[in-house]
Scaffold this active site. Sequence first.
Site, PDB file in Angstrom:
ATOM      1  N   ARG A  91       0.850  -1.204   0.000  1.00  7.68           N
ATOM      2  CA  ARG A  91       0.000   0.000   0.000  1.00  7.68           C
ATOM      3  C   ARG A  91       0.883   1.251   0.000  1.00  7.68           C
ATOM      4  O   ARG A  91       0.528   2.279  -0.577  1.00  7.68           O
ATOM      5  CB  ARG A  91      -0.920   0.015   1.213  1.00  7.68           C
ATOM      6  CG  ARG A  91      -1.909  -1.134   1.284  1.00  7.68           C
ATOM      7  CD  ARG A  91      -2.675  -1.072   2.575  1.00  7.68           C
ATOM      8  NE  ARG A  91      -3.640  -2.153   2.752  1.00  7.68           N
ATOM      9  CZ  ARG A  91      -3.355  -3.300   3.376  1.00  7.68           C
ATOM     10  NH1 ARG A  91      -2.149  -3.512   3.870  1.00  7.68           N
ATOM     11  NH2 ARG A  91      -4.296  -4.229   3.512  1.00  7.68           N
ATOM     12  N   ASP A 151     -10.422  -4.416   8.789  1.00  7.77           N
ATOM     13  CA  ASP A 151      -9.488  -5.431   9.292  1.00  7.77           C
ATOM     14  C   ASP A 151     -10.167  -6.294  10.365  1.00  7.77           C
ATOM     15  O   ASP A 151      -9.995  -7.515  10.393  1.00  7.77           O
ATOM     16  CB  ASP A 151      -8.221  -4.755   9.846  1.00  7.77           C
ATOM     17  CG  ASP A 151      -7.492  -3.970   8.766  1.00  7.77           C
ATOM     18  OD1 ASP A 151      -7.504  -4.424   7.603  1.00  7.77           O
ATOM     19  OD2 ASP A 151      -6.920  -2.895   9.062  1.00  7.77           O
ATOM     20  N   ARG A 154     -12.564  -8.688   8.732  1.00  9.79           N
ATOM     21  CA  ARG A 154     -11.863  -9.870   8.171  1.00  9.79           C
ATOM     22  C   ARG A 154     -11.557 -10.869   9.282  1.00  9.79           C
ATOM     23  O   ARG A 154     -11.797 -12.075   9.126  1.00  9.79           O
ATOM     24  CB  ARG A 154     -10.557  -9.400   7.502  1.00  9.79           C
ATOM     25  CG  ARG A 154     -10.821  -8.719   6.189  1.00  9.79           C
ATOM     26  CD  ARG A 154      -9.555  -8.288   5.481  1.00  9.79           C
ATOM     27  NE  ARG A 154      -9.897  -7.804   4.153  1.00  9.79           N
ATOM     28  CZ  ARG A 154      -9.285  -6.820   3.525  1.00  9.79           C
ATOM     29  NH1 ARG A 154      -8.249  -6.206   4.098  1.00  9.79           N
ATOM     30  NH2 ARG A 154      -9.671  -6.446   2.331  1.00  9.79           N
ATOM     31  N   HIS A 178      -2.896   0.640   8.968  1.00  9.69           N
ATOM     32  CA  HIS A 178      -3.485  -0.307   8.008  1.00  9.69           C
ATOM     33  C   HIS A 178      -2.386  -0.794   7.068  1.00  9.69           C
ATOM     34  O   HIS A 178      -2.319  -0.420   5.905  1.00  9.69           O
ATOM     35  CB  HIS A 178      -4.599   0.400   7.230  1.00  9.69           C
ATOM     36  CG  HIS A 178      -5.308  -0.490   6.260  1.00  9.69           C
ATOM     37  ND1 HIS A 178      -5.896  -1.675   6.606  1.00  9.69           N
ATOM     38  CD2 HIS A 178      -5.534  -0.345   4.922  1.00  9.69           C
ATOM     39  CE1 HIS A 178      -6.458  -2.222   5.546  1.00  9.69           C
ATOM     40  NE2 HIS A 178      -6.243  -1.435   4.505  1.00  9.69           N
TER      41      HIS A 178
END
Length: 311
Positions: A91, A151, A154, A178
């Site tokens: 990212r 998150d 998940r 993140h």
Amino acid sequence: MRLKRKKITVVGAGFVGATAAHWAAAKELGDVCLIDIIEGMPQGKALDLMQASPVEGFDAQIVGTNDYKDTADSDVVIITAGLPRKPGMSRDDLLFKNTDIVKTVTENIAKHSPNAYLIIVSNPLDAMVYVAHKVSGFPTHRVMGMAGVLDAARFRAFIAMELNVSVEDVTAFVLGGHGDTMVPLPRYSTVAGIPLPDLLPPERIQALVERTRNGGAEIVNLLKTGSAFFAPSASAVSMAESILKDKKRIMPCAAYCDKEYGVGGYFVGVPVKLGAGGVEQVIEITLLPEEKAAFQKSVDAVKSLVQKIQL
Ligand SMILES: NC(=O)c1ccc[n+]([C@@H]2O[C@H](COP(=O)([O-])OP(=O)(O)OC[C@H]3O[C@@H](n4cnc5c(N)ncnc54)[C@H](O)[C@@H]3O)[C@@H](O)[C@H]2O)c1
Ligand SMILES: O=C(O)C[C@H](O)C(=O)O
């Protein structure tokens, strides 16, 4: 006097943005304005969504545009504009290109919606929240990032799959930035109130923690041309909902922390209370030494990224 519906602007009408518009309209959170730089695309997606409204039975005006005048006086703005990563990228590799995009977008949004709450989604997330805050000049309780809800979702999904139980009974918390250093917290994750460590052996918990950390990359590697969008957009809209309905939900969000957790003035993922005042409270939970060390490592990763940004 005529009461007005709330207004939600979604910037970036790509995968995350268009799906966020879909969730927001379907939940009747308010009218939705979808804006992108590509001409015709947000207009087409907005019209398509309007045509879904009689089928699904939601009342909301959905407008697509390339003109920031149409975003004026939004209550909540979800910023998804920016490049997604491709397989093999982190990212953080998006830092410079997405800084330019988020900077331009935020300048325009701040001009037309000076009282809005900003929910940033563009990556690298924690650094992009910093950009939006600096550029908008908005108070910190009105600027936040979506990552922890995703998150944690998940982690919750993986826990439910492992134990073959309803997702409704699973809670989970993920702290930190993140990125690869995010900190899923098994001790603060439960099934119907039962702590996860009472239900699974340590090696299975560790496997679910690793899968959560790699949750974004797992999907990028499957899709090959973009990144996750259903769960990210649902997560951003759940934050918008908590603000617009003053639900005061406790959610992990990228929020400004100075003295909190000893962060020293950065946006990172922490538990917050989200209500009509935006980030109404950062909740400090007690961490074990190893959890604290993992959180500090994650905060350090966010700091070193933010220090590379020139605005
Ligand atoms: N925080 C998270 O958990 C999370 C989750 C998923 C995706 N993301 C990030 O969200 C971003 C969007 O992902 P996506 O899958 O929707 O990508 P996408 O490519 O499908 O959509 C991005 C859209 O942004 C638009 N855009 C680019 N520059 C713009 C500008 N200056 N003004 C307005 N619009 C502009 C593009 O035209 C495109 O339509 C990426 O940076 C991705 O990494 C973050
Ligand atoms: O993985 C990505 O690049 C997108 C997003 O941050 C995610 O976690 O799905």
